[in-house]
Scaffold this motif. Structure first.
Motif, PDB file in Angstrom:
ATOM      1  N   PHE A  98      32.281  20.675   8.867  1.00  0.00           N
ATOM      2  CA  PHE A  98      30.817  20.745   8.957  1.00  0.00           C
ATOM      3  C   PHE A  98      30.306  21.662   7.864  1.00  0.00           C
ATOM      4  CE2 PHE A  98      26.915  22.817  10.281  1.00  0.00           C
ATOM      5  CZ  PHE A  98      26.164  21.793  10.831  1.00  0.00           C
ATOM      6  N   GLU A 127      26.793  17.767   6.317  1.00  0.00           N
ATOM      7  CA  GLU A 127      27.729  16.744   5.865  1.00  0.00           C
ATOM      8  C   GLU A 127      29.145  17.110   6.292  1.00  0.00           C
ATOM      9  OE1 GLU A 127      27.359  16.941   1.661  1.00  0.00           O
ATOM     10  OE2 GLU A 127      25.713  15.492   1.562  1.00  0.00           O
ATOM     11  N   SER A 128      30.016  16.119   6.256  1.00  0.00           N
ATOM     12  CA  SER A 128      31.451  16.356   6.360  1.00  0.00           C
ATOM     13  C   SER A 128      32.042  16.317   4.955  1.00  0.00           C
ATOM     14  CB  SER A 128      32.110  15.282   7.231  1.00  0.00           C
ATOM     15  OG  SER A 128      32.207  14.056   6.509  1.00  0.00           O
ATOM     16  N   ASP A 160      30.440  11.891   5.235  1.00  0.00           N
ATOM     17  CA  ASP A 160      29.650  11.472   6.382  1.00  0.00           C
ATOM     18  C   ASP A 160      28.489  12.456   6.558  1.00  0.00           C
ATOM     19  OD1 ASP A 160      31.603   9.514   6.790  1.00  0.00           O
ATOM     20  OD2 ASP A 160      32.792  10.866   8.044  1.00  0.00           O
ATOM     21  N   TYR A 216      25.506  14.280   9.009  1.00  0.00           N
ATOM     22  CA  TYR A 216      24.925  14.620  10.309  1.00  0.00           C
ATOM     23  C   TYR A 216      23.411  14.503  10.197  1.00  0.00           C
ATOM     24  CZ  TYR A 216      29.443  16.630  11.673  1.00  0.00           C
ATOM     25  OH  TYR A 216      30.767  16.820  11.985  1.00  0.00           O
ATOM     26  N   CYS A 217      22.816  13.712  11.098  1.00  0.00           N
ATOM     27  CA  CYS A 217      21.378  13.444  11.019  1.00  0.00           C
ATOM     28  C   CYS A 217      20.704  13.572  12.375  1.00  0.00           C
ATOM     29  CB  CYS A 217      21.132  12.011  10.524  1.00  0.00           C
ATOM     30  SG  CYS A 217      21.697  11.652   8.868  1.00  0.00           S
ATOM     31  N   VAL A 274      21.327  13.345  17.754  1.00  0.00           N
ATOM     32  CA  VAL A 274      22.130  13.622  16.562  1.00  0.00           C
ATOM     33  C   VAL A 274      23.177  12.530  16.402  1.00  0.00           C
ATOM     34  CG1 VAL A 274      23.745  15.214  15.446  1.00  0.00           C
ATOM     35  CG2 VAL A 274      21.765  16.109  16.677  1.00  0.00           C
ATOM     36  N   LEU A 294      26.318  11.122  13.621  1.00  0.00           N
ATOM     37  CA  LEU A 294      27.126  11.302  12.419  1.00  0.00           C
ATOM     38  C   LEU A 294      27.190   9.939  11.740  1.00  0.00           C
ATOM     39  CD1 LEU A 294      28.893  13.023  10.592  1.00  0.00           C
ATOM     40  CD2 LEU A 294      30.860  12.429  12.048  1.00  0.00           C
ATOM     41  N   PHE A 316      24.475  18.813  20.680  1.00  0.00           N
ATOM     42  CA  PHE A 316      25.403  18.738  19.555  1.00  0.00           C
ATOM     43  C   PHE A 316      26.108  20.074  19.351  1.00  0.00           C
ATOM     44  CE2 PHE A 316      25.618  20.010  15.028  1.00  0.00           C
ATOM     45  CZ  PHE A 316      26.737  19.286  14.658  1.00  0.00           C
ATOM     46  N   SER A 365      30.055  20.434  20.170  1.00  0.00           N
ATOM     47  CA  SER A 365      30.885  20.689  18.993  1.00  0.00           C
ATOM     48  C   SER A 365      31.698  21.962  19.154  1.00  0.00           C
ATOM     49  CB  SER A 365      30.015  20.770  17.741  1.00  0.00           C
ATOM     50  OG  SER A 365      29.355  19.550  17.496  1.00  0.00           O
TER      51      SER A 365
END
Length: 317
Positions: free
Chosen positions: A87, A118-119, A123, A125-126, A137, A139, A157, A161
């Motif tokens: 993350f 982002e990852s 990818d 995260y939005c 949320v 991904l 989230f 997480s």
């Protein structure tokens, strides 16, 4: 341990190596909160209170000397959510770039997104609206046809997480001793005071006070034992308190499938289809991305993926 009951559901007001070692890291400006507010208005996606507080606190920024000071800062003044696996916060300009290039209603069948992290594999995260209009949320997987909204809220989230980290801290002990990893995790949770509601903070703090040890991996079918605070069974029980919304996965049009003009209007080259994990493994800066790609393709534990990549690199020397 505090147990979260659905009858009293909270009403609330996470790439490790790449994050810590990437020399080209982008640092967030002081006006991040205001810039994200503008993006939220343009996207018609409200910023959750907790995310607003994090942005305003400066905890989503990486200092200008991060490539040199990352270790000391992780131990003493960590950025928010530094304990989460894979993350990395992004800037408001980075968020806008994702929106303009591909995560916009015109290119994604009318769905709206507000990226915030982002990852290492790319990818995103939005925040994205769910049925009641409030943002959940998701991904957004850059190399998959479908993605889904995994969390009902930004607060869910965060809590869910952290549960994942409590059940597997192997990404932390890659760079730190077990005691240092626990210290980082506890500080990461403690700095959520004033961000999440008091009940949620106490919920997470109850876990970081548990004794750490070796537990079976949280990945089904993985025989490895990992440094963790909770077992796989405990993770599954607690994760059930943060259910995903009952919304079907949605189709995502990848960046490389879009018209070339999307990239050319930004002055950036068009994105190509992602490379194989073997190509990524050859670039030391892309080690974590290679691990992610390997696990997506072959499954297995983090350790197994690392070992496979090391064998591949040894064979190519």
């Amino acid at each position: 341990m505090l147990i979260f009951h659905s009858a009293g559901r909270f009403e609330l007001p996470a790439m490790w190596e790449q994050l810590c070692h990437q020399p080209e890291h982008t640092f967030m400006p002081d006006d991040t909160a205001a810039e994200f507010q503008l993006l939220a208005r343009e996207s018609d996606i409200p910023l959750p209170d907790s995310l607003q507080r994090l942005l305003a606190s400066g905890k989503t920024r990486y200092s200008a000397d991060w490539p040199l000071s990352w270790r000391e800062r992780c131990l003493h003044e960590p950025p928010a959510l530094i304990s989460l696996y894979d993350f990395e916060w992004i800037t408001a300009s980075g968020s806008r770039q994702h929106i303009e290039q591909w995560l916009n209603p015109e290119d994604q069948q009318g769905r709206r997104f507000l990226p915030f992290a982002e990852s290492g594999a790319g990818d995103v995260y939005c925040l994205t609206p769910i049925d009641d209009g409030a943002p959940g949320v998701a991904l957004i997987l850059h190399d998959a046809e479908y993605s889904r909204i995994a969390y009902r809220s930004f607060d869910d989230f965060i809590c869910a997480s952290f549960l994942e980290t409590f059940a597997d801290m192997s990404h932390l002990v890659d760079d730190f001793s077990e005691q240092e990893a626990l210290l980082i995790l506890r500080r990461d949770v403690s700095q959520l005071a004033g961000v999440l509601g008091e009940t949620a903070v106490k919920y997470l703090q109850a876990f970081v006070g548990l004794p750490a040890g070796l537990h079976e991996s949280s990945r089904p079918g993985d025989p490895a034992r990992v440094f963790a605070l909770i077992s796989r069974a405990q993770l599954e029980a607690e994760r059930g308190h943060f259910p995903s919304p009952e919304i079907a996965p949605f189709k995502i049009t990848a960046r490389w499938e879009l018209r070339p003009a999307v990239a050319s209007t930004t002055g950036l080259p068009s994105e190509k289809k992602p490379a194989d994990w073997r190509d990524l493994a050859l670039d030391p800066r892309q080690k974590l991305a290679a691990i992610q790609f390997y696990r997506q393709q072959h499954g297995g534990s983090l350790g197994e993926a690392k070992a496979a990549i090391e064998r591949y690199l040894a064979d190519t020397r």
